[in-house]
Scaffold this motif. Structure first.
Motif, PDB file in Angstrom:
ATOM      1  N   ASP A 112      41.578  41.788  48.853  1.00 11.56           N
ATOM      2  CA  ASP A 112      41.061  43.105  48.476  1.00 11.56           C
ATOM      3  C   ASP A 112      39.539  43.140  48.501  1.00 11.56           C
ATOM      4  O   ASP A 112      38.948  44.173  48.760  1.00 11.56           O
ATOM      5  CB  ASP A 112      41.538  43.489  47.072  1.00 11.56           C
ATOM      6  N   HIS A 113      38.911  41.990  48.237  1.00 13.46           N
ATOM      7  CA  HIS A 113      37.445  41.929  48.172  1.00 13.46           C
ATOM      8  C   HIS A 113      36.778  41.734  49.532  1.00 13.46           C
ATOM      9  O   HIS A 113      35.644  42.173  49.719  1.00 13.46           O
ATOM     10  CB  HIS A 113      36.999  40.804  47.238  1.00 13.46           C
ATOM     11  N   LYS A 172      46.401  38.337  47.728  1.00  9.67           N
ATOM     12  CA  LYS A 172      46.212  39.786  47.831  1.00  9.67           C
ATOM     13  C   LYS A 172      44.967  40.219  47.068  1.00  9.67           C
ATOM     14  O   LYS A 172      44.150  40.999  47.548  1.00  9.67           O
ATOM     15  CB  LYS A 172      47.452  40.506  47.292  1.00  9.67           C
ATOM     16  N   GLY A 173      44.790  39.678  45.855  1.00  8.73           N
ATOM     17  CA  GLY A 173      43.610  40.011  45.059  1.00  8.73           C
ATOM     18  C   GLY A 173      42.316  39.597  45.737  1.00  8.73           C
ATOM     19  O   GLY A 173      41.317  40.325  45.702  1.00  8.73           O
ATOM     20  N   ARG A 232      47.595  36.162  44.201  1.00  9.36           N
ATOM     21  CA  ARG A 232      46.203  35.690  44.260  1.00  9.36           C
ATOM     22  C   ARG A 232      45.554  36.010  45.610  1.00  9.36           C
ATOM     23  O   ARG A 232      44.422  36.479  45.672  1.00  9.36           O
ATOM     24  CB  ARG A 232      46.136  34.198  43.977  1.00  9.36           C
ATOM     25  N   ARG A 277      54.325  43.679  40.945  1.00 10.78           N
ATOM     26  CA  ARG A 277      53.183  44.147  40.160  1.00 10.78           C
ATOM     27  C   ARG A 277      53.556  44.757  38.819  1.00 10.78           C
ATOM     28  O   ARG A 277      52.729  44.846  37.930  1.00 10.78           O
ATOM     29  CB  ARG A 277      52.324  45.099  40.970  1.00 10.78           C
ATOM     30  N   HIS A 302      53.365  41.601  46.446  1.00  7.21           N
ATOM     31  CA  HIS A 302      52.585  42.143  45.334  1.00  7.21           C
ATOM     32  C   HIS A 302      53.212  43.438  44.818  1.00  7.21           C
ATOM     33  O   HIS A 302      53.335  43.637  43.600  1.00  7.21           O
ATOM     34  CB  HIS A 302      51.136  42.393  45.768  1.00  7.21           C
TER      35      HIS A 302
END
Length: 151
Positions: free
Chosen positions: A82-83, A78-79, A76, A105, A101
């Protein structure tokens, strides 16, 4: 110059002035509307960014208090990173989020996990728990660091 020509030219000039004033007013209205839309979009982006930062900090606190599985938290965070700050995952101690991750993955999530055979899910869970155990100290340090990081 005949008087009727003078009045015709004055009338034409007045009409041109009125038309130009209308055009200027319409352009000003469009500029104002565009500025308002841009400010609204920037406010939305700023709020979204702040919401993402808040989510990262909440997940980090959950890690520190052992309220979440480390693997899920890493995925979460990492996701979310990314933004807003993907370059952060290349720096220590935050690199662990990317490393975990990368190790996990290939595993199915959500509906794909539910549709997978139970023995295979158990095998993946065993692998996931080993990854969590291996990186546990690094994950906790990274969680504390990211919770205190100024975005």
């Amino acid at each position: 110059m005949p008087q009727w020509l003078q009045w015709s030219l004055i009338s034409a000039g007045a009409i041109a002035i009125i038309a130009l004033l209308g055009f200027i007013r319409r352009q000003m209205t469009m500029l104002t509307e565009n500025r308002r839309r841009q400010q609204k979009a920037e406010a939305f982006k700023a709020k979204r960014r702040q919401d993402i930062v808040d989510s990262i900090k909440v997940i980090a606190m959950a890690i520190e208090e052992d309220q979440v599985e480390y693997s899920e938290a890493c995925l979460r965070i990492k996701g979310l990173l990314d933004h807003i700050a993907p370059e952060l995952m290349e720096k220590s101690p935050f690199r662990v989020f990317l490393e975990v991750h990368e190790k996990l993955r290939h595993m199915p999530t959500h509906q794909a996990r539910q549709d997978t055979e139970i023995r295979f899910v158990e095998k993946m869970d065993k692998e996931r728990f080993e990854v969590e155990k291996r990186y546990a100290d690094e994950i906790r340090r990274a969680a504390t660091a990211i919770r205190n990081h100024r975005f």
